[in-house]
Design a protein around this motif. Structure first.
Motif, short mmCIF file in Angstrom:
data_model
loop_
_atom_site.label_atom_id
_atom_site.label_comp_id
_atom_site.label_asym_id
_atom_site.label_seq_id
_atom_site.Cartn_x
_atom_site.Cartn_y
_atom_site.Cartn_z
N GLU A 124 52.21 51.29 30.29
CA GLU A 124 51.14 51.50 29.32
C GLU A 124 50.24 52.68 29.72
O GLU A 124 49.79 53.44 28.86
CB GLU A 124 50.31 50.23 29.16
CG GLU A 124 51.08 49.07 28.53
CD GLU A 124 51.41 49.27 27.06
OE1 GLU A 124 51.63 50.40 26.60
OE2 GLU A 124 51.45 48.25 26.36
N PHE A 125 50.00 52.86 31.01
CA PHE A 125 49.24 54.01 31.49
C PHE A 125 49.98 55.30 31.15
O PHE A 125 49.39 56.27 30.69
CB PHE A 125 49.02 53.89 33.01
CG PHE A 125 48.14 54.96 33.58
CD1 PHE A 125 46.78 54.78 33.66
CD2 PHE A 125 48.67 56.17 34.04
CE1 PHE A 125 45.95 55.77 34.19
CE2 PHE A 125 47.86 57.16 34.55
CZ PHE A 125 46.50 56.96 34.63
N SER A 126 51.28 55.29 31.38
CA SER A 126 52.11 56.46 31.07
C SER A 126 52.08 56.80 29.58
O SER A 126 51.99 57.97 29.20
CB SER A 126 53.55 56.21 31.52
OG SER A 126 54.38 57.28 31.16
N VAL A 127 52.15 55.78 28.74
CA VAL A 127 52.06 56.02 27.29
C VAL A 127 50.74 56.70 26.96
O VAL A 127 50.69 57.68 26.22
CB VAL A 127 52.23 54.70 26.50
CG1 VAL A 127 51.81 54.88 25.04
CG2 VAL A 127 53.67 54.21 26.59
N LEU A 182 44.56 39.23 30.46
CA LEU A 182 45.86 39.43 29.79
C LEU A 182 45.86 38.79 28.41
O LEU A 182 46.43 39.35 27.46
CB LEU A 182 47.00 38.90 30.66
CG LEU A 182 47.28 39.69 31.92
CD1 LEU A 182 48.38 39.02 32.74
CD2 LEU A 182 47.66 41.13 31.60
N ILE A 183 45.22 37.64 28.27
CA ILE A 183 45.08 37.03 26.94
C ILE A 183 44.31 37.96 26.02
O ILE A 183 44.69 38.18 24.86
CB ILE A 183 44.40 35.65 27.03
CG1 ILE A 183 45.35 34.63 27.69
CG2 ILE A 183 43.96 35.15 25.65
CD1 ILE A 183 44.69 33.31 28.05
N LEU A 184 43.22 38.54 26.53
CA LEU A 184 42.45 39.50 25.74
C LEU A 184 43.33 40.68 25.32
O LEU A 184 43.27 41.12 24.16
CB LEU A 184 41.24 39.99 26.54
CG LEU A 184 40.41 41.10 25.89
CD1 LEU A 184 39.82 40.64 24.55
CD2 LEU A 184 39.32 41.57 26.86
N SER A 185 44.17 41.16 26.22
CA SER A 185 45.04 42.30 25.88
C SER A 185 46.05 41.93 24.80
O SER A 185 46.36 42.75 23.93
CB SER A 185 45.75 42.84 27.12
OG SER A 185 46.80 41.98 27.55
N ALA A 225 42.65 49.77 30.18
CA ALA A 225 41.58 49.41 31.13
C ALA A 225 41.58 47.91 31.39
O ALA A 225 41.40 47.47 32.54
CB ALA A 225 40.23 49.87 30.59
N VAL A 226 41.79 47.11 30.36
CA VAL A 226 41.80 45.65 30.51
C VAL A 226 42.96 45.22 31.40
O VAL A 226 42.78 44.40 32.31
CB VAL A 226 41.87 44.96 29.12
CG1 VAL A 226 42.18 43.48 29.25
CG2 VAL A 226 40.57 45.19 28.36
N ILE A 227 44.16 45.77 31.18
CA ILE A 227 45.29 45.31 31.99
C ILE A 227 45.24 45.88 33.40
O ILE A 227 45.74 45.24 34.33
CB ILE A 227 46.66 45.56 31.30
CG1 ILE A 227 46.95 47.03 31.07
CG2 ILE A 227 46.75 44.75 30.00
CD1 ILE A 227 48.33 47.32 30.53
N ILE A 228 44.62 47.04 33.59
CA ILE A 228 44.41 47.54 34.95
C ILE A 228 43.47 46.60 35.70
O ILE A 228 43.70 46.28 36.87
CB ILE A 228 43.86 48.99 34.95
CG1 ILE A 228 44.96 49.97 34.56
CG2 ILE A 228 43.27 49.35 36.31
CD1 ILE A 228 44.49 51.40 34.34
N ALA A 229 42.42 46.12 35.04
CA ALA A 229 41.51 45.17 35.67
C ALA A 229 42.24 43.88 36.03
O ALA A 229 42.06 43.33 37.12
CB ALA A 229 40.33 44.88 34.75
N ALA A 230 43.11 43.40 35.13
CA ALA A 230 43.89 42.20 35.41
C ALA A 230 44.79 42.42 36.63
O ALA A 230 44.88 41.57 37.52
CB ALA A 230 44.73 41.80 34.19
N PHE A 231 45.44 43.57 36.67
CA PHE A 231 46.32 43.90 37.79
C PHE A 231 45.54 43.95 39.10
O PHE A 231 45.96 43.42 40.13
CB PHE A 231 47.04 45.22 37.52
CG PHE A 231 47.89 45.71 38.66
CD1 PHE A 231 49.01 44.99 39.05
CD2 PHE A 231 47.59 46.90 39.29
CE1 PHE A 231 49.81 45.45 40.10
CE2 PHE A 231 48.38 47.36 40.33
CZ PHE A 231 49.49 46.64 40.74
N ALA A 232 44.38 44.59 39.07
CA ALA A 232 43.55 44.69 40.27
C ALA A 232 43.15 43.31 40.78
O ALA A 232 43.13 43.06 42.00
CB ALA A 232 42.32 45.55 39.99
#
Length: 148
Positions: free
Chosen positions: A20-23, A88-91, A134-141
């Protein structure tokens, strides 16, 4: 076995974040720099391709996080995992309500049938996609922090 679940979940979510970051920061800027028809056709093709894969990836990631949270409910880091799951639910909600409707229109467009405001719609998709990234990066972190 629990450690394997933690690692597999973190890797699956991390790779999804990378795509998703790459996209957002590589693929779409390349498409935007192409001559008008080429960029729009590329985005339509990408929408068809990733539109088929990403729902499974998002739901699969969420399922893995839910299993991790349930299996590790007695660990100190469970709050981080649960918060990552909430993000992730938010995403997923953002995707369904904001991004998928635009993507579903875009993936059917050709230079002959696209609407006059197609660039505005793509810009709107991009803006929402930046927020989702940004939301999924936060989830990953949070998942990475939970590994410690």
């Amino acid at each position: 076995m629990f450690n394997a679940l933690e690692v597999v979940t973190t890797v699956v979510v991390g790779v999804m974040v990378g795509v998703e970051f790459s996209v957002a920061f590589v693929i779409n800027p390349i498409f935007n720099a192409l001559p008008e028809d080429s960029g729009q056709l590329g985005r339509a093709h990408g929408g068809r391709m990733l539109g088929a894969v990403m729902p499974v990836w998002y739901i699969g990631s969420l399922a893995l996080v839910a299993i991790w949270a349930a299996a590790g409910r007695h660990h100190d880091s469970t709050g981080l995992v649960v918060t990552a799951g909430a993000l992730l639910i938010l995403s997923v909600i953002m995707s369904i309500l904001l991004l998928v409707p635009i993507n579903n229109r875009n993936k059917t467009w050709t230079p002959d049938n696209r609407p006059a405001d197609w660039k505005e719609q793509m810009n709107r998709w991009d803006r929402w996609h930046y927020v989702r990234v940004a939301v999924i990066i936060a989830a990953f972190a949070l998942l990475v922090a939970a590994l410690a």
